[in-house]
Design an enzyme around this catalytic site. Structure first.
Site, PDB file in Angstrom:
ATOM      1  N   ALA A  37      36.265  44.536  48.849  1.00  0.00           N
ATOM      2  CA  ALA A  37      37.203  45.243  47.987  1.00  0.00           C
ATOM      3  C   ALA A  37      36.613  46.549  47.462  1.00  0.00           C
ATOM      4  CB  ALA A  37      37.597  44.365  46.807  1.00  0.00           C
ATOM      5  N   GLY A  77      34.530  40.339  49.812  1.00  0.00           N
ATOM      6  CA  GLY A  77      35.812  39.796  50.249  1.00  0.00           C
ATOM      7  C   GLY A  77      35.945  39.758  51.756  1.00  0.00           C
ATOM      8  N   GLU A  80      34.410  36.625  52.730  1.00  0.00           N
ATOM      9  CA  GLU A  80      35.280  35.534  52.310  1.00  0.00           C
ATOM     10  C   GLU A  80      36.445  35.348  53.287  1.00  0.00           C
ATOM     11  OE1 GLU A  80      34.810  34.962  47.633  1.00  0.00           O
ATOM     12  OE2 GLU A  80      35.403  37.002  48.169  1.00  0.00           O
ATOM     13  N   GLU A 100      28.452  41.223  45.453  1.00  0.00           N
ATOM     14  CA  GLU A 100      29.093  41.461  44.154  1.00  0.00           C
ATOM     15  C   GLU A 100      28.164  41.191  42.970  1.00  0.00           C
ATOM     16  OE1 GLU A 100      32.311  39.379  46.700  1.00  0.00           O
ATOM     17  OE2 GLU A 100      30.144  39.567  46.657  1.00  0.00           O
TER      18      GLU A 100
END
Length: 164
Positions: A37, A77, A80, A100
């Site tokens: 992101a 992400g 993920e 992150e």
């Protein structure tokens, strides 16, 4: 971005509803799977109810095989999304991680649950708490990816999808 999330969700739902589609392959553009992101978007209000977590759950729950073709990086992400896929093929030069934590955030799309299930708690905790990026060779040893290729990752992922 919201546009990418919406396109991913729309594509998955369309593929799932189409009986002629036997498997799904997810890849990035320009030699990169996904760097995750854009943190600038975290401060903007969520629009249209689109969030990464439910999309990753959608990937994971699909009855048709879903294969990630990881080139370049799969970070945050992006990793993920790959964790939600049923199979992962990585280019030998790919790197994966959940960085992150280095800016004070925890992975927010259930990566903290999926990663330990896949590679075990000790290795997952190391990746989650340090934010380190691992090369494809280490990812293969840990069981994070199913196959490493030197060739065209997309073609290899399509071959794997056809095989399963």
């Amino acid at each position: 971005s919201l546009a990418v999330l919406q396109a991913l969700e729309d594509g998955l739902k369309k593929a799932d509803a189409d009986p002629s589609v036997k498997a799904v392959m997810i890849c990035g553009e320009n030699g990169k799977f996904s760097a995750g992101a854009d943190i600038r978007g975290f401060s903007s209000p969520r629009r249209h109810g689109i969030a990464l977590g439910p999309i990753v759950s959608l990937i994971e729950s699909m009855e048709k095989p879903v294969v990630a073709a990881i080139e370049g990086v799969a970070l945050g992400g992006g990793l993920e999304v790959a964790l939600g896929c049923h199979y992962r093929v990585a280019h030998a030069k790919a790197r994966m991680g959940l960085p992150e934590v280095t800016i004070g955030l925890l992975p927010g799309a259930e990566g903290t649950q999926r990663l330990p299930r896949l590679i075990g708690v000790p290795a997952a905790l190391d990746m989650i708490t340090t934010g380190k990026h691992i090369p494809a060779t280490e990812a293969l040893k840990l069981g994070l990816v199913d196959e490493i290729v030197e060739e065209n990752t997309i073609e290899a992922a399509i071959r794997l999808a056809n095989k399963v």
